[in-house]
Design a protein around this motif. Structure first.
Motif, PDB file in Angstrom:
ATOM      1  N   SER A  89     -17.395  -7.613  15.463  1.00 34.60           N
ATOM      2  CA  SER A  89     -16.123  -7.011  15.016  1.00 34.60           C
ATOM      3  C   SER A  89     -15.746  -5.826  15.910  1.00 34.60           C
ATOM      4  O   SER A  89     -14.579  -5.512  16.068  1.00 34.60           O
ATOM      5  N   HIS A  90     -16.769  -5.153  16.479  1.00 38.09           N
ATOM      6  CA  HIS A  90     -16.530  -4.011  17.366  1.00 38.09           C
ATOM      7  C   HIS A  90     -17.064  -4.343  18.763  1.00 38.09           C
ATOM      8  O   HIS A  90     -18.224  -4.736  18.894  1.00 38.09           O
ATOM      9  N   ARG A 117     -25.524   5.543  19.182  1.00 38.81           N
ATOM     10  CA  ARG A 117     -25.157   6.970  19.083  1.00 38.81           C
ATOM     11  C   ARG A 117     -24.635   7.326  17.691  1.00 38.81           C
ATOM     12  O   ARG A 117     -24.875   8.408  17.164  1.00 38.81           O
ATOM     13  N   SER A 142     -24.365  -4.740   6.006  1.00 40.38           N
ATOM     14  CA  SER A 142     -25.517  -5.356   6.683  1.00 40.38           C
ATOM     15  C   SER A 142     -25.182  -5.787   8.108  1.00 40.38           C
ATOM     16  O   SER A 142     -25.805  -6.692   8.653  1.00 40.38           O
ATOM     17  N   ALA A 144     -23.770  -4.573  12.300  1.00 36.72           N
ATOM     18  CA  ALA A 144     -24.373  -3.937  13.474  1.00 36.72           C
ATOM     19  C   ALA A 144     -24.793  -2.489  13.196  1.00 36.72           C
ATOM     20  O   ALA A 144     -25.887  -2.051  13.590  1.00 36.72           O
ATOM     21  N   GLN A 145     -23.937  -1.744  12.520  1.00 37.47           N
ATOM     22  CA  GLN A 145     -24.280  -0.341  12.231  1.00 37.47           C
ATOM     23  C   GLN A 145     -25.418  -0.247  11.207  1.00 37.47           C
ATOM     24  O   GLN A 145     -26.234   0.675  11.272  1.00 37.47           O
ATOM     25  N   THR A 203     -19.631  -0.171   6.133  1.00 41.35           N
ATOM     26  CA  THR A 203     -18.856  -1.377   5.822  1.00 41.35           C
ATOM     27  C   THR A 203     -17.485  -1.308   6.491  1.00 41.35           C
ATOM     28  O   THR A 203     -17.059  -0.257   6.952  1.00 41.35           O
ATOM     29  N   SER A 290     -18.390  10.539   9.139  1.00 42.32           N
ATOM     30  CA  SER A 290     -18.405  10.348  10.591  1.00 42.32           C
ATOM     31  C   SER A 290     -17.237   9.452  10.989  1.00 42.32           C
ATOM     32  O   SER A 290     -17.025   8.412  10.364  1.00 42.32           O
ATOM     33  N   GLY A 292     -16.765   9.223  14.587  1.00 38.48           N
ATOM     34  CA  GLY A 292     -17.193   8.853  15.948  1.00 38.48           C
ATOM     35  C   GLY A 292     -16.458   9.684  16.984  1.00 38.48           C
ATOM     36  O   GLY A 292     -15.238   9.830  16.906  1.00 38.48           O
TER      37      GLY A 292
END
Ligand code: NAI
Ligand code: 2PC
Length: 313
Positions: A89-90, A117, A142, A144-145, A203, A290, A292
């Motif tokens: 998604s990112h 990061r 659940s 990538a992050q 999420t 956060s 980013g």
């Protein structure tokens, strides 16, 4: 024409970005960012181009850090609806420039940088703000992050129990199966959150998934999603009752619906706490919101490039 820029892919980035090296660099970057002109960080609010037809966004995130003498811009895309399970998604790319003359030195995979990061900065905030006896970690999401946060949190802290909840139970089960340690899969977000000392929300939700009434008083929450002014992960009860920390006051107040819609007031930037100009409150419920920051990508990309150069001279 001078030399061609280096192309550094995801595997190589992953190899060079170890959390133990990255965390102190990010701590310094957060301090510099929160020190105004003295800190030497030039970082405008990112530009976001909505791609409404496909529910997507393209963000451009430039920064210069005087102390690192590093100049980068990240280009990141994020899409609300996944078109295929193979396409994340990112996605992101970081361009690293020679600050003295503007030459492009490297084109670096930005996906791993973004995942690592962001998680490392959450770990920094958690070290400062978690309650003194933090035993239960809860992760909502659940993707990538969630993965990168699990990696750094299990490396940096020793929780007795780790819980995960995801909209699709099967994805939460896959997350638990592939995790290095034991992870308890929960059926509802409320079950996952109940009694947790540290909560991470990672999420793509646009409506609250975490409600203040569920949260143990004194818990610390890292709220990583909701990076659009009309998206939320946390409800008003939580936003109004917590002590609210952010990465960038200017960006968080403009970009995150968790703050824009709740109108919650920001107590401090995490860089101010690291500097010692604002306190770390550990006996009340705290939220680190956060969104980013480009300078986090700058110091990460410089670490990757310098490590790569040392091996490829
Ligand atoms: N603060 C920061 O620096 C950064 C924040 N992010 C944000 O972190 C969040 C997670 O990013 P990734 O893990 O890369 O995305 P991902 O696509 O890999 O994972 C997203 C997770 O959210 C869940 N999800 C999607 N819609 C949901 C909904 N309506 N309610 C509850 N769960 C939902 C999915 O099932 C999945 O578990 C995103 O909001 C992203 O924009 C991402 C990068 C940096
Ligand atoms: O900092 C970042 O790269 C992002 N924050 C939200 C989406 C991407």
């Amino acid at each position: 024409m001078g030399e061609q820029p280096a192309f550094i892919g995801a595997k190589v980035v992953d190899k060079y970005l170890d959390f133990a090296t990255l965390i102190p660099l990010l701590e310094k970057a957060l301090i510099h960012f929160s020190s105004g002109s003295e800190g030497g960080v030039v970082q405008p609010i990112r530009t976001i181009v909505p791609v409404a037809k496909y529910s997507g966004f393209l963000g451009v995130m430039p920064a210069y850090s005087k102390w690192d003498d590093a100049l980068t811009t990240k280009v990141v895309t994020f899409y609300e609806k996944k078109t295929s399970s193979e396409i994340p998604s990112h996605q992101a790319t970081v361009l690293l420039f020679e600050p003295s003359n503007g030459t492009l030195k490297a084109v670096i995979d930005g996906r791993v940088i973004t995942d690592k990061r962001t998680a490392a900065v959450s770990a920094i905030a958690t070290k400062l703000l978690k309650p003194s006896h933090a035993e239960i970690l809860c992760i909502l999401g659940s993707g990538a992050q969630a993965q990168s946060h699990y990696q750094v949190f299990t490396q940096q802290f020793s929780f007795k129990e780790v819980r995960v909840w995801s909209r699709t139970r099967e994805k939460a089960e896959r997350f638990a199966r592939t995790a290095e340690g034991e992870v308890h899969v929960c059926s509802t977000p409320q079950e996952a959150v109940s009694g947790a000392d540290v909560i991470i929300t990672v999420t793509m939700a646009t409506e609250p998934v975490l409600f203040g009434d569920w949260v143990k008083p004194g818990a610390h929450i890292n709220a990583i999603g909701a990076c659009r002014p009309d998206w939320r992960e946390l409800d008003d009860v939580l936003m109004e009752s917590c002590v609210l920390y952010v990465d960038s006051k200017e960006a968080a107040a403009k970009e995150s619906g968790d703050i824009v819609i709740s109108k919650a007031s920001i107590f401090a930037e995490i860089g101010e706490v690291l500097k010692g100009t604002k306190p770390a409150v550990t006996d009340k419920t705290t939220v680190f919101k956060s969104v980013g920051m480009a300078v986090e990508d700058t110091v990460s990309a410089k670490l990757v490039y310098d490590s790569w150069l040392a091996e490829n001279k």
